[in-house]
Write an enzyme that holds these catalytic residues in place. Sequence first.
Site, PDB file in Angstrom:
ATOM      1  CD  GLU A 291      -2.871  -1.011  -0.066  1.00  0.00           C
ATOM      2  OE1 GLU A 291      -3.307   0.102  -0.414  1.00  0.00           O
ATOM      3  OE2 GLU A 291      -3.099  -2.057  -0.692  1.00  0.00           O
ATOM      4  CD1 TRP A 294      -2.819   2.945  -4.299  1.00  0.00           C
ATOM      5  CD2 TRP A 294      -2.312   1.528  -5.951  1.00  0.00           C
ATOM      6  NE1 TRP A 294      -3.763   3.097  -5.285  1.00  0.00           N
ATOM      7  CE2 TRP A 294      -3.485   2.235  -6.312  1.00  0.00           C
ATOM      8  CE3 TRP A 294      -1.801   0.577  -6.825  1.00  0.00           C
ATOM      9  CZ2 TRP A 294      -4.149   2.019  -7.510  1.00  0.00           C
ATOM     10  CZ3 TRP A 294      -2.464   0.357  -8.028  1.00  0.00           C
ATOM     11  CH2 TRP A 294      -3.617   1.078  -8.357  1.00  0.00           C
ATOM     12  CD1 TRP A 322     -18.740  11.512 -19.183  1.00  0.00           C
ATOM     13  CD2 TRP A 322     -19.052   9.782 -17.818  1.00  0.00           C
ATOM     14  NE1 TRP A 322     -17.506  10.998 -18.912  1.00  0.00           N
ATOM     15  CE2 TRP A 322     -17.659   9.923 -18.061  1.00  0.00           C
ATOM     16  CE3 TRP A 322     -19.482   8.748 -16.984  1.00  0.00           C
ATOM     17  CZ2 TRP A 322     -16.703   9.089 -17.493  1.00  0.00           C
ATOM     18  CZ3 TRP A 322     -18.528   7.904 -16.414  1.00  0.00           C
ATOM     19  CH2 TRP A 322     -17.155   8.084 -16.669  1.00  0.00           C
ATOM     20  CG  ASN A 359      -8.647   1.339  -0.426  1.00  0.00           C
ATOM     21  OD1 ASN A 359      -8.609   2.400  -1.034  1.00  0.00           O
ATOM     22  ND2 ASN A 359      -8.265   0.199  -0.976  1.00  0.00           N
ATOM     23  CD1 TRP A 377     -13.417   9.514 -15.118  1.00  0.00           C
ATOM     24  CD2 TRP A 377     -12.109  10.657 -13.725  1.00  0.00           C
ATOM     25  NE1 TRP A 377     -12.419  10.095 -15.873  1.00  0.00           N
ATOM     26  CE2 TRP A 377     -11.600  10.795 -15.046  1.00  0.00           C
ATOM     27  CE3 TRP A 377     -11.447  11.283 -12.676  1.00  0.00           C
ATOM     28  CZ2 TRP A 377     -10.461  11.542 -15.332  1.00  0.00           C
ATOM     29  CZ3 TRP A 377     -10.315  12.038 -12.947  1.00  0.00           C
ATOM     30  CH2 TRP A 377      -9.824  12.165 -14.264  1.00  0.00           C
ATOM     31  CD1 TRP A 400     -11.558   9.814  -6.944  1.00  0.00           C
ATOM     32  CD2 TRP A 400     -13.358   8.932  -7.935  1.00  0.00           C
ATOM     33  NE1 TRP A 400     -12.587   9.842  -6.040  1.00  0.00           N
ATOM     34  CE2 TRP A 400     -13.706   9.310  -6.620  1.00  0.00           C
ATOM     35  CE3 TRP A 400     -14.327   8.356  -8.741  1.00  0.00           C
ATOM     36  CZ2 TRP A 400     -14.989   9.131  -6.097  1.00  0.00           C
ATOM     37  CZ3 TRP A 400     -15.605   8.169  -8.238  1.00  0.00           C
ATOM     38  CH2 TRP A 400     -15.923   8.555  -6.930  1.00  0.00           C
TER      39      TRP A 400
END
Length: 497
Positions: A291, A294, A322, A359, A377, A400
């Site tokens: 993590e 990440w 969209w 998360n 997004w 996102w």
Amino acid sequence: MSAAICWFRRDLRLTDNPALAAAARDGRAVIPVYIHAPAEAEGWAPGGASNWWLHHSLEALTAALAARGLPLVIRAGDSLLVLQALVEATGADAVHWNRLYDPAFIRRDMAIKQALRDQGVAAHSHNASLLNEPWTVQTGTGSDYKAFTPFWRACRRQGEPPEPEPAPTLPAASAGIRALPGASGLDEAGHEPLQALQLLPGVDWAASLRDRWIPGEAGAGEQLETFLNNDGLAHYATRRDQPAVAGTSRLSPHLHFGEIGPRQVWQAVQHRLAGDSDADSREGADRFLAEIGWREFAHHVLYHHPDFPEQPLNPRFADFPWQEDPDGALLTAWQRGETGIPLVDAGMRELYATGWMHNRVRMVVGSFLVKNLRLPWQAGEAWFWDTLVDADLASNSLGWQWVAGSGADAAPYFRIFNPVRQSERFDPRGDYIARWVPTLAALPPKHRHAPWEAPESVLADHGVTLGQHYPHPIVDLKASRQAALAAFEQIKKPAES
């Protein structure tokens, strides 16, 4: 006595702070300064939750420096002009800071470094916030990575990170340096009062944040110790996906504001493993440190693709169809946690109350917005930016675009999280839902995940009337999934023709 300015930004700590250590080297007087310049973020000024955290983190830093005989000089305005004025007022011949990787700050800092050097001031930047800076990790062909796993393998091949440095000895500034001349509005020592930055909300919505967080370097250390001392590593591989339990470190806001650095986290984990041969702890440590990886990957992607916060990395998604939301009703229902989908609503209410969200639930609420509601997004990214205490441009953008299917190492667009199945799998009793959607707490656990599927008699027996006590779903999960897949087919065709 020669003096050096240490320009604090998102490195609000004394330990393992390379800029502070460099400024204090050779017994030089140190002038710590924080400059409030939100306009320099070029459209990404911190949101309300971040500003609340920043205020209290600066309070903690001020106290820590005061205990060592140093005031934190707080100013607001153009960063270069403030630094040049401080150089002139104090006679400082060097300025040190730790690097930021947001595109706007990279441009700003390069210009400031050149301007200071042009006037004969030594200007040096350092790395305090990453294990590996974005340009130091490359593929075999010298390009940047688009997928996390090979990126993290490349990082690990570079070996263990350096040991974190202790807080340096800070010589007290001389009287001449302590009394800085300034304009009206500054205090008697020439310092801008922290309150003048107006970081706290005018209406006090932050009571629940105060109950859950301790901003500052000491708070970061306590949070890390709490995680490690509660067998966080031994249970991390399983608990990290369970939103109803405290299975994650909750270090993200502390890392974002630099109250603790990744080298410190890495070292603490390694020290804990040195006395623990348990296989679960070692597996949990690998997952936990990934993590951290990440987070590194997020900065890597942002550095190499500076338009990442606004534009899809996969250009096909620029033409994604969209859904129209002319009165904003769908977005508002999502923001308020009033979608009628319990896990989504629980997550959004946790976010608004605490400035944070688990998360696993972040992925679910993101998928619901982008795929079931088919809203851009960027709308979710903007809401998270304003409401998260750990709002970070690199991590927020990566998350996102991951859930939207348009970013680096993204989940395929056709992977659509089913919030009911996710809730049943990772919170079987619906405890997380009961905590954040108390209206549904009276229902039997098996009916908390999808109350619209519960028999009317069960709802009535437990005092729940859909549409009155809790909303009906604003969208049908199955039908909206099919609509999302059909929309995705529209952007696939040009690339395949």
